[in-house]
Write an enzyme that holds these catalytic residues in place. Structure first.
Site, PDB file in Angstrom:
ATOM      1  CB  THR A 201      -1.017  -0.074   1.113  1.00 33.25           C
ATOM      2  OG1 THR A 201      -1.367   1.274   1.520  1.00 33.25           O
ATOM      3  CG2 THR A 201       0.037  -0.219   2.530  1.00 33.25           C
TER       4      THR A 201
ATOM      5  CE1 TYR B 293      -3.723  -1.806   5.250  1.00 38.42           C
ATOM      6  CE2 TYR B 293      -3.118   0.297   4.470  1.00 38.42           C
ATOM      7  CZ  TYR B 293      -3.738  -1.237   4.293  1.00 38.42           C
ATOM      8  OH  TYR B 293      -3.679  -1.515   2.762  1.00 38.42           O
TER       9      TYR B 293
HETATM   10  N1  UFG Z   1     -13.089  10.968   2.281  1.00 42.14           N
HETATM   11  C1  UFG Z   1     -14.306  11.675   2.271  1.00 42.14           C
HETATM   12  N2  UFG Z   1     -15.226  11.107   2.790  1.00 42.14           N
HETATM   13  C2  UFG Z   1     -15.584   9.812   2.753  1.00 42.14           C
HETATM   14  C3  UFG Z   1     -14.594   8.988   2.716  1.00 42.14           C
HETATM   15  C4  UFG Z   1     -13.185   9.404   2.368  1.00 42.14           C
HETATM   16  O1  UFG Z   1     -13.960  12.981   2.185  1.00 42.14           O
HETATM   17  O2  UFG Z   1     -16.691   9.362   3.467  1.00 42.14           O
HETATM   18  C5  UFG Z   1     -11.757  11.018   1.695  1.00 42.14           C
HETATM   19  C6  UFG Z   1     -10.601  10.990   2.652  1.00 42.14           C
HETATM   20  O3  UFG Z   1     -10.580  11.602   3.786  1.00 42.14           O
HETATM   21  C7  UFG Z   1      -9.496  10.998   1.565  1.00 42.14           C
HETATM   22  C8  UFG Z   1     -10.129  10.434   0.294  1.00 42.14           C
HETATM   23  O4  UFG Z   1     -11.604  10.774   0.642  1.00 42.14           O
HETATM   24  O5  UFG Z   1      -9.158  12.321   1.468  1.00 42.14           O
HETATM   25  C9  UFG Z   1     -10.074   8.949   0.084  1.00 42.14           C
HETATM   26  O6  UFG Z   1     -10.289   8.394   1.211  1.00 42.14           O
HETATM   27  P1  UFG Z   1     -10.440   6.662   1.116  1.00 42.14           P
HETATM   28  O7  UFG Z   1     -10.837   6.481   2.335  1.00 42.14           O
HETATM   29  O8  UFG Z   1     -11.477   6.419  -0.260  1.00 42.14           O
HETATM   30  O9  UFG Z   1      -8.920   6.276   0.704  1.00 42.14           O
HETATM   31  P2  UFG Z   1      -7.600   6.545   1.569  1.00 42.14           P
HETATM   32  O10 UFG Z   1      -6.773   7.700   0.790  1.00 42.14           O
HETATM   33  O11 UFG Z   1      -8.105   6.850   2.909  1.00 42.14           O
HETATM   34  O12 UFG Z   1      -6.975   5.095   1.910  1.00 42.14           O
HETATM   35  C10 UFG Z   1      -6.323   4.423   0.832  1.00 42.14           C
HETATM   36  C11 UFG Z   1      -6.596   2.952   0.951  1.00 42.14           C
HETATM   37  C12 UFG Z   1      -5.876   2.445   2.276  1.00 42.14           C
HETATM   38  C13 UFG Z   1      -4.497   3.031   2.138  1.00 42.14           C
HETATM   39  C14 UFG Z   1      -4.406   4.484   1.956  1.00 42.14           C
HETATM   40  C15 UFG Z   1      -3.055   4.926   2.187  1.00 42.14           C
HETATM   41  O13 UFG Z   1      -7.871   2.547   0.804  1.00 42.14           O
HETATM   42  O14 UFG Z   1      -5.905   1.035   2.203  1.00 42.14           O
HETATM   43  O15 UFG Z   1      -4.787   4.972   0.749  1.00 42.14           O
HETATM   44  O16 UFG Z   1      -2.858   6.191   2.616  1.00 42.14           O
HETATM   45  F1  UFG Z   1      -3.978   2.647   3.639  1.00 42.14           F
END
Ligand code: UFG
Length: 325
Positions: free
Chosen positions: A117, A141
């Protein structure tokens, strides 16, 4: 060619199993169905319901099949949960992986593809992030994945186990044939949640933070289509079977989109209204995560075919419209 796919009933694993079966690989899936679905495993694959922490089960599987490679997709993936309950993450993502690697060693299976990741990098000190960027995971994680990556380096040196670690950025999208898609419970990822708001399954999408140092103030991510991830795994498998050295690759498109851009694009594609609630930042979210994936392109010859955000969202929407699955 025979492959064992651990976690092959989950989101990315199930797409990969379909991909492998289509290309004539004989696939055995090992999945405990804790977050995967029996019906996500295509019919031509063998499904063994059980845990990769079960050394006896693994020994019997490896005795029954002469696997050429193991692909490991089974892990817990929620960053927030990993902070609250790190033991759960180290037990499953690290200890279970060690058990799997032991079984491989005993059976003399020497090719391993590991789902890693972007979270191994932590808060980026520059973007786009290349593979040499420092590794400072900020969550259990991310750390659990980084630990396994380091274990794999030692196992290569000591036991000749060749591995490819694929560092996914934001996996998204769904099978363009609409047979498979993202089905997490609870769903925490942006794109499926936005589409649930579009379909009316959810009242609104919450936007976590509008004061980031980005053009529109919302976080920027590099979304990569699950089908493109599968292509990269298939190429990594060919690479290892051809005698390639152990490597780690970023998998992303190299282009970032803000949360607001994702919502606007989803409105265009679905033609639906999507209500938005602007909320406070979610702890641990870097402002910008964008991949430099040149290494995967150069070494594996990987070229994402569905790089446009519109095609990622359109395929995810095709899957959302099939709900209830
Ligand atoms: N977000 C929102 N609202 C939501 C969900 C997400 O605004 O309801 C935002 C988050 O704050 C983030 C972006 O959308 O800025 C993407 O969020 P995700 O949860 O879809 O994905 P992440 O970037 O947090 O996570 C991904 C992978 C993880 C990994 C991570 C690495 O899904 O497994 O990148 O930082 F760990």
């Amino acid at each position: 060619m025979k492959a064992l796919v651990v976690g092959g009933a989950g989101y990315i694993g199930s797409h990969m199993v379909k991909h492998l079966c289509r290309s004539g690989v004989q696939v055995t899936v090992l999945d405990n169905l804790s977050s995967g679905y029996r019906e996500a495993v295509v019919a031509s694959a063998e499904l063994v319901v059980g845990s990769a922490a079960d050394a006896n089960l693994l020994a019997s599987l490896f005795a029954r099949h002469r696997f050429d490679a193991v692909l490991h997709f089974a892990s817990f993936i929620q960053v927030g949960e990993s902070v609250a309950d790190p033991a759960k993450y180290y037990a499953n993502n690290v200890a279970t992986t060690l058990t799997l690697l032991d079984a491989m060693r005993q059976a003399d299976v020497r090719h391993f593809i590991f789902s890693s990741t972007a979270a191994v990098y932590g808060e980026p000190s520059y973007v786009p992030i290349d593979e040499t960027h420092s590794k400072n995971p900020i969550s259990p994680y991310g750390r659990s994945k980084w630990i396994v990556e380091q274990v794999l380096e030692d196992y290569d040196r000591a036991y000749g186990l060749k591995s490819v670690c694929l560092r996914y950025f934001n996996a998204a999208g769904a099978d363009p044939e609409k047979e498979l898609g993202e089905r997490h419970v609870p769903e925490t990822h942006l794109i499926p949640l936005v589409l649930q708001a579009a379909s009316g399954r959810r009242e609104a999408i919450s936007v976590f933070g509008t004061d980031y140092d980005t053009p529109d103030g919302t976080c920027i991510r590099d979304y990569i289509h699950v089908a493109d991830l599968c292509d990269a795994h298939a190429l990594a498998l060919d690479y290892l079977l051809a005698g390639g050295a152990s490597m780690r690759f970023n998998l992303g498109n190299g282009q970032g989109f803000s949360v607001q851009e994702v919502i606007d694009t989803a409105r265009r594609i679905t033609g639906r209204k999507i209500a938005v609630r602007y909320e406070a930042r979610r702890p641990g979210d870097p402002a910008r995560l964008v991949a430099d994936s040149r290494l995967a392109r150069d070494v594996l010859g990987w070229k994402p075919k569905r790089a446009e955000l519109t095609s990622i969202i359109a395929d995810a929407w095709g899957w959302e419209q099939k709900w209830p699955w």
